[in-house]
Design an enzyme around this catalytic site. Structure first.
Site, PDB file in Angstrom:
ATOM      1  N   ARG A  14       2.568  -9.706  10.723  1.00 48.57           N
ATOM      2  CA  ARG A  14       3.879  -9.035  10.813  1.00 48.57           C
ATOM      3  C   ARG A  14       4.991  -9.978  10.366  1.00 48.57           C
ATOM      4  O   ARG A  14       6.107  -9.551  10.094  1.00 48.57           O
ATOM      5  CB  ARG A  14       4.179  -8.590  12.252  1.00 48.57           C
ATOM      6  CG  ARG A  14       3.243  -7.568  12.900  1.00 48.57           C
ATOM      7  CD  ARG A  14       2.966  -6.380  12.037  1.00 48.57           C
ATOM      8  NE  ARG A  14       1.756  -6.602  11.260  1.00 48.57           N
ATOM      9  CZ  ARG A  14       1.443  -5.948  10.152  1.00 48.57           C
ATOM     10  NH1 ARG A  14       2.264  -5.039   9.670  1.00 48.57           N
ATOM     11  NH2 ARG A  14       0.318  -6.190   9.503  1.00 48.57           N
ATOM     12  N   GLN A  68      -7.428  -4.430   9.894  1.00 50.76           N
ATOM     13  CA  GLN A  68      -6.353  -3.967  10.758  1.00 50.76           C
ATOM     14  C   GLN A  68      -6.767  -2.744  11.581  1.00 50.76           C
ATOM     15  O   GLN A  68      -5.921  -1.963  12.010  1.00 50.76           O
ATOM     16  CB  GLN A  68      -5.106  -3.651   9.924  1.00 50.76           C
ATOM     17  CG  GLN A  68      -4.541  -4.862   9.205  1.00 50.76           C
ATOM     18  CD  GLN A  68      -3.246  -4.569   8.475  1.00 50.76           C
ATOM     19  OE1 GLN A  68      -2.223  -4.265   9.089  1.00 50.76           O
ATOM     20  NE2 GLN A  68      -3.282  -4.645   7.151  1.00 50.76           N
ATOM     21  N   LYS A 100       0.819  -1.217   0.000  1.00 49.17           N
ATOM     22  CA  LYS A 100       0.000   0.000   0.000  1.00 49.17           C
ATOM     23  C   LYS A 100       0.852   1.265   0.000  1.00 49.17           C
ATOM     24  O   LYS A 100       0.489   2.257  -0.616  1.00 49.17           O
ATOM     25  CB  LYS A 100      -0.967   0.004   1.174  1.00 49.17           C
ATOM     26  CG  LYS A 100      -0.347   0.290   2.530  1.00 49.17           C
ATOM     27  CD  LYS A 100      -1.396   0.408   3.605  1.00 49.17           C
ATOM     28  CE  LYS A 100      -0.771   0.663   4.953  1.00 49.17           C
ATOM     29  NZ  LYS A 100      -0.067   1.939   5.045  1.00 49.17           N
ATOM     30  N   THR A 101       1.992   1.237   0.724  1.00 48.59           N
ATOM     31  CA  THR A 101       2.842   2.426   0.757  1.00 48.59           C
ATOM     32  C   THR A 101       3.385   2.734  -0.635  1.00 48.59           C
ATOM     33  O   THR A 101       3.436   3.892  -1.066  1.00 48.59           O
ATOM     34  CB  THR A 101       4.003   2.237   1.749  1.00 48.59           C
ATOM     35  OG1 THR A 101       3.471   1.919   3.033  1.00 48.59           O
ATOM     36  CG2 THR A 101       4.846   3.497   1.860  1.00 48.59           C
ATOM     37  N   ASP A 123      -3.756   7.913   4.605  1.00 43.80           N
ATOM     38  CA  ASP A 123      -3.225   6.572   4.849  1.00 43.80           C
ATOM     39  C   ASP A 123      -3.844   6.022   6.134  1.00 43.80           C
ATOM     40  O   ASP A 123      -4.234   6.785   7.021  1.00 43.80           O
ATOM     41  CB  ASP A 123      -1.702   6.664   4.982  1.00 43.80           C
ATOM     42  CG  ASP A 123      -1.031   5.296   4.962  1.00 43.80           C
ATOM     43  OD1 ASP A 123      -1.687   4.309   4.562  1.00 43.80           O
ATOM     44  OD2 ASP A 123       0.149   5.216   5.341  1.00 43.80           O
ATOM     45  N   GLU A 124      -3.929   4.694   6.237  1.00 42.55           N
ATOM     46  CA  GLU A 124      -4.478   4.026   7.434  1.00 42.55           C
ATOM     47  C   GLU A 124      -5.845   4.611   7.811  1.00 42.55           C
ATOM     48  O   GLU A 124      -6.117   4.947   8.956  1.00 42.55           O
ATOM     49  CB  GLU A 124      -3.502   4.171   8.621  1.00 42.55           C
ATOM     50  CG  GLU A 124      -2.090   3.660   8.346  1.00 42.55           C
ATOM     51  CD  GLU A 124      -1.992   2.142   8.319  1.00 42.55           C
ATOM     52  OE1 GLU A 124      -3.034   1.471   8.362  1.00 42.55           O
ATOM     53  OE2 GLU A 124      -0.873   1.626   8.250  1.00 42.55           O
TER      54      GLU A 124
END
Length: 767
Positions: A611, A255, A33-34, A224-225
Site C-alpha cells: 500500500r 493478494q 490493473k484498473t 476484477d479481483e
C-alpha cells in the site's frame, strides 16, 4: 479520439488489445490493473462490441464508478450502457428482472446483517432454543458459509458431515433454524446479501431459458479481483461466459486475503485448467508504478516464502527510497505515541498533509491507542470500518419506513417501525400478529391492513392508524420521486418531529443525520445517470453500498486514515505505518493451524507492505493488554522473514524517556547501530533468537510458593538479587530496564528460563 494505447507498456498493451477467448491478467501490486481493465473495455467498444453486451464485475461500487468514468473519457456516453457494478448489484438487477421465476416480486427487500441477525434471534426464541448456545452471530456465520458453498437448507439437513460438525459444536438445530430462516425471508419477500448470489445460481440452474438469455446477451465477461471470488461467484461467471468463452479475469494470487468470507484462491490458480491451457492467454503485469524499489523488493522477499502461488517477479523503475523503519515500543500505548510523533515530524519535515498517511492494523480493536495519541498532537483522523452512516439507529429507522412502504411483506422493517414513534403497541401484540399471520398463512400486512378483525381495544385502533399511514405512503410511490416520498414519510411518520424536539447534543446530531439522508436521496434523484428515480431504486442502491462507498460525515477530508489491512486493499498512501507486528496478533493466533492459513496471513502482510508509495514504517510492542491482562509480546515472524537489507531500527526515543530525561544505556545505543548494508544486526540476531526460543520446547514450572511468600517492595530491585515468583519459582535478576515510570526486570529462573517482567504488575519476593 483519446490515444491511450501509446501510454501502455508491452504487457499492458497485450492485455488491452487481446481479442476473443479466455484471458487471465496476473496483475502485481501497483501495476496499473484498473487502467488495463478500463482501456480493454474501451478498446472493445471502439472495435465494434456493443456496450450493452459487456459485463464487468467488481467488488466495490466505487471501483465500478471510477472505471465507468475513465471509459467515458475515451468512448463518451456509450460507457453508461455497460453492465458494470459489484457482483451483488449486478445480480440484484438480474433478480429484480426475473424475480417471478423464483417466486419473488421485483420489489423484494435486501436484508443487511442486522436484519438477518434480528430475524434469527426471533426464530431461535420461537423454537425455544438457548440463545447463549445459539448465538445469532455464530448461526448467521454458519448459514452464510453454507450459502457461499451453494448448500441450501434441505441439503444442509441431509448432509451427515455437516450435521456431525454441528453436533460437535453443540448446535445440532442449526439446520432447522436455516430452513425456517429461508422460509421467513421468502415470506417477507426479502433476500439477504448471500441470497443475491445463491438465488442467481438457483435461477440459472432451474430456468435454462433465462440462463441462455443472459449467456447470449453478454458477449464479453470481465471480472476484477478474481482471486477474491467465492464458489458461488465463480460458477455464475463461468456459466455466463460458457457460450462465447470471452472471459477476462484480472487478479493477483499474492493478494488473496478473503478466505474467511468464502474467497477461493483455487479459482485463479486453476483458471488455465478450467478453460484449457492451450486456449488461455496469460499476461503478467509485473512492473510496479506505485512504490519505491526498497518497498517492492521487501514485499517480494516476504511473498516468495509462499509455496502455493503463480510465478511472477514484480519490479519497479522507481527510486530506491529510504529503508523500512522498524519501531520497537515498550507497550501498545507507547506504540501509539511513537507513531503519532513520527507522523507529526514527517508532516513538518516533508511538507505533507494528513491524507498522505495511513495506519494499518490487523484488527479494529487496535485503533484506540493511535486515536488517543493522534488527538494529543491535534492530528485529525478517520477510521474506516467504524459505525457506518447507514447503520445508525435514526437512519435505519427511516430506512425501515421506506422499505415497508415499498414492500409490505418486510417483517423486519415492520417490527422496527410498528411502535416508532411510540403508539402504545407492545411486543405481545406484535407477537400475536406474527402468530395470526402464520396460522392463517397470510402476510403480516394481510393481518395489519384488517387489524380490527383480529385485535380490539386501543392496540387495534393504534395499529389501524399505522396501517392507514402506510397506505397513504403507498399512494405516493407511482406519483412522486424518491426524495418527495421520503421527505413526506419522514415528516408524516413523526420521526423528524421526535428528533427535532430532542434538544440534547446527541438529539441534534441524530436530526442532522436524517437531514443528511434526505440530502443523499435528493442527490440520487438529481443524478442524470440514474434513469429510475423511484424510492425502490434508491433503496436498492443503499442496500448494496459497501463501507468504501460511503462519504465522510464532515467536509474536512484531510485526515490520517486508520483501517484494518483487509479494508486497505486496493488503496495506496505516500506514508504507511503497519502496526502491531507481534506473534499471535499478526500473524493472528487463529491463522496458525495450517500452512494455508499462514500463507493467507503472509499474503495479508504483502498487501499491507504494497500500500506504501514513498515510505514504510513498521512497529511492534513488547507488552500489550489482551482481555484485561498484560501480555509480554514477541516480534512477528514476518519481520524475520523479510530480507534484512531493507530494514533499519528506529533511533527514536520514546516520549516518556525524553520527558523524564532518561538516556538509553550505552549498550542499547550500540546494538542499534546500522550495518553498512543498512540492516540492524542486533535486530536480526534478536529475532533469530526469539524465533529459536519460540520453536524450542519451553520449560514449564510446577513451583509451589514458599509458606511465607509475600510480595516485596521492588523499587530497590537490582541486578544480582535473588527473587521468588508465584508461578516461575526462584531466579536471579540479570538486568533492569527503566522506561519513564515503567520498570522491567529480566530474570533467569531456575526452571522457567529467562523472563522479562513488568514490575508494576509482577509479584516478586526478594529472598
Amino acid at each position: 479520439m483519446v490515444d491511450y494505447i501509446s501510454g501502455l507498456n508491452e504487457p499492458q498493451r497485450q492485455a488491452v488489445m487481446h481479442g476473443n477467448g479466455p484471458l487471465m491478467i496476473i496483475a502485481g501490486a501497483g501495476s496499473g490493473k484498473t487502467r488495463v481493465l478500463t482501456y480493454r473495455i474501451a478498446y472493445l467498444i471502439e472495435n465494434g462490441v456493443d456496450p450493452f453486451r459487456i459485463l464487468a464485475l467488481t467488488f466495490t461500487n466505487k471501483a465500478a464508478g471510477e472505471m465507468r468514468h475513465r471509459i467515458e473519457k475515451v468512448v463518451g456516453n456509450e460507457a453508461r450502457n455497460i453492465w458494470m457494478g459489484t457482483f451483488h448489484s449486478v445480480f440484484a438487477k438480474i433478480l429484480r428482472i426475473e424475480a417471478r421465476a423464483i417466486g419473488y416480486t421485483s420489489n423484494f427487500s435486501i436484508y443487511d446483517t442486522d436484519d438477518s441477525k434480528s430475524l434469527l434471534r426471533s426464530i431461535i426464541k420461537e423454537m425455544g432454543l438457548d440463545d447463549k448456545v445459539y448465538r445469532a452471530n455464530n448461526v448467521f456465520g454458519r448459514i452464510s458459509g453454507a450459502k457461499n458453498r451453494l448448500i441450501g437448507p434441505d441439503d444442509y439437513l441431509n448432509n451427515p458431515v455437516i450435521q456431525a460438525d454441528d453436533a460437535s459444536a453443540r448446535m445440532p438445530e442449526i439446520g432447522r433454524i436455516y430452513k425456517q430462516y429461508s422460509l421467513r425471508c421468502f415470506q417477507a419477500n426479502a433476500m439477504d446479501f448471500d441470497d443475491l448470489l445463491f438465488n442467481t445460481n438457483v435461477l440459472f440452474r432451474d430456468h435454462l431459458d433465462i440462463l441462455h438469455k443472459y449467456q447470449h446477451k453478454f458477449q464479453h465477461v470481465m471480472v476484477d479481483e478474481f482471486q477474491d471470488t467465492n464458489v458461488s461467484q465463480y460458477l455464475i461467471t463461468r456459466k455466463l461466459a460458457a457460450v462465447h468463452q470471452n472471459i477476462c479475469v484480472v487478479g493477483d494470487d499474492a493478494q488473496s486475503i478473503y478466505a474467511f468470507r468464502g474467497a477461493n484462491i483455487e479459482n485463479i490458480l486453476n483458471f488455465q485448467r478450467d478453460y484449457g491451457k492451450e486456449n488461455v492467454k496469460i499476461v503478467k503485469l509485473e512492473q510496479n508504478y506505485r512504490s519505491t524499489k526498497t518497498i517492492v523488493q521487501a514485499a517480494n522477499s516476504i511473498i516468495a516464502r509462499n509455496k502455493n502461488q503463480l510465478e511472477k517477479h514484480v519490479f519497479t523503475d522507481n527510486e530506491d527510497g529510504p529503508l523500512i523503519e522498524i519501531i520497537k515500543a515498550s507497550s501498545d500505548n507507547e506504540e501509539g505515541r511513537l507513531i503519532a510523533s513520527s507522523i507529526f515530524e514527517a508532516k513538518m519535515n516533508d511538507s505533507l498533509i494528513n491524507n498522505d498517511f495511513a495506519i494499518l492494523y490487523r484488527t479494529n480493536a487496535q485503533s484506540r491507542a493511535f486515536e488517543e495519541a493522534l488527538r494529543k498532537v491535534s492530528i485529525k483522523y478517520r477510521i474506516i470500518g467504524g459505525l457506518s452512516f447507514y447503520q445508525r439507529k435514526e437512519i435505519k429507522d427511516l430506512i425501515a419506513y421506506l422499505r415497508f412502504t415499498v414492500n409490505q411483506n418486510d417483517e423486519e422493517a415492520f417490527k422496527r417501525i410498528i411502535n416508532l414513534p411510540k403508539r402504545g403497541i407492545g411486543d405481545t401484540t406484535v407477537a400475536k400478529i406474527a402468530v395470526l399471520a402464520a396460522e392463517k398463512q397470510e402476510s403480516i400486512w394481510g393481518i395489519v391492513s384488517e387489524i380490527t378483525k383480529h385485535v380490539a381495544g386501543r392496540a387495534g385502533i393504534a395499529i389501524e392508524g399505522f396501517a392507514d399511514l402506510i397506505k397513504s405512503f403507498m399512494l405516493l410511490l407511482d406519483k412522486k420521486d424518491a426524495f418527495e416520498v421520503a421527505s413526506h414519510i419522514a415528516k408524516a411518520s413523526g420521526l423528524l418531529k421526535e428528533l427535532y424536539e430532542d434538544k440534547t447534543v446527541e438529539g441534534l446530531a441524530r436530526y442532522e443525520n436524517v437531514q443528511e439522508l434526505l440530502n443523499a436521496i435528493k442527490e440520487f434523484v438529481d443524478n442524470p445517470e440514474n434513469d429510475d428515480k423511484s424510492l425502490g431504486a434508491f433503496l436498492q442502491t443503499v442496500s448494496l453500498l459497501t463501507t468504501a462507498d460511503e462519504k465522510e460525515d464532515d467536509g474536512d477530508n484531510d485526515k490520517v486514515t486508520m483501517m484494518t489491512i483487509h479494508a486497505a486493499k486496493g488503496l495506496e498512501f505516500k506514508y504507511v505505518y503497519i502496526v502491531g507486528l507481534e506473534e499471535d496478533l499478526f500473524p493472528s493466533q487463529m491463522m496458525l493451524e495450517s500452512r494455508n492459513d499462514l500463507e493467507e496471513e503472509r499474503r495479508l502482510f504483502y498487501v499491507a507492505i504494497t500500500r506504501a508509495e514513498k515510505r514504510l514504517t513498521m512497529s511492534y510492542a513488547e507488552t500489550r493488554y489482551n482481555y484485561g491482562r498484560l501480555k509480554v509480546c514477541e516480534p512477528s515472524r514476518f519481520l524475520m522473514e523479510m530480507d534484512q537489507r531493507y530494514l533499519k531500527m528506529s533511533r527514536m526515543r520514546s516520549i516518556s524517556q525524553e520527558s523524564h530525561g532518561y538516556e538509553r544505556p550505552e549498550r542499547e545505543v550500540r546494538d542499534r547501530t546500522e550495518t553498512p548494508s543498512g540492516g540492524s544486526m542486533s535486530f536480526v540476531r534478536s529475532l533469530a533468537q526469539r524465533t529459536a526460543q519460540r520453536q524450542a520446547p519451553q520449560p514449564t514450572s510446577t513451583h509451589t510458593p514458599s509458606a511465607d511468600f509475600a510480595p516485596s517492595d521492588t523499587s530497590k530491585l537490582a541486578p544480582g538479587m535473588k527473587v521468588e515468583h508465584l508461578k516461575f519459582g526462584f531466579g536471579i535478576v540479570k538486568s533492569m530496564d527503566v522506561n519513564g515510570t515503567e520498570r522491567k526486570a529480566t530474570i533467569q529462573f531456575d526452571t522457567a528460563g529467562e523472563r522479562t517482567l513488568l514490575l508494576s504488575f509482577a509479584k516478586l519476593r526478594i529472598v
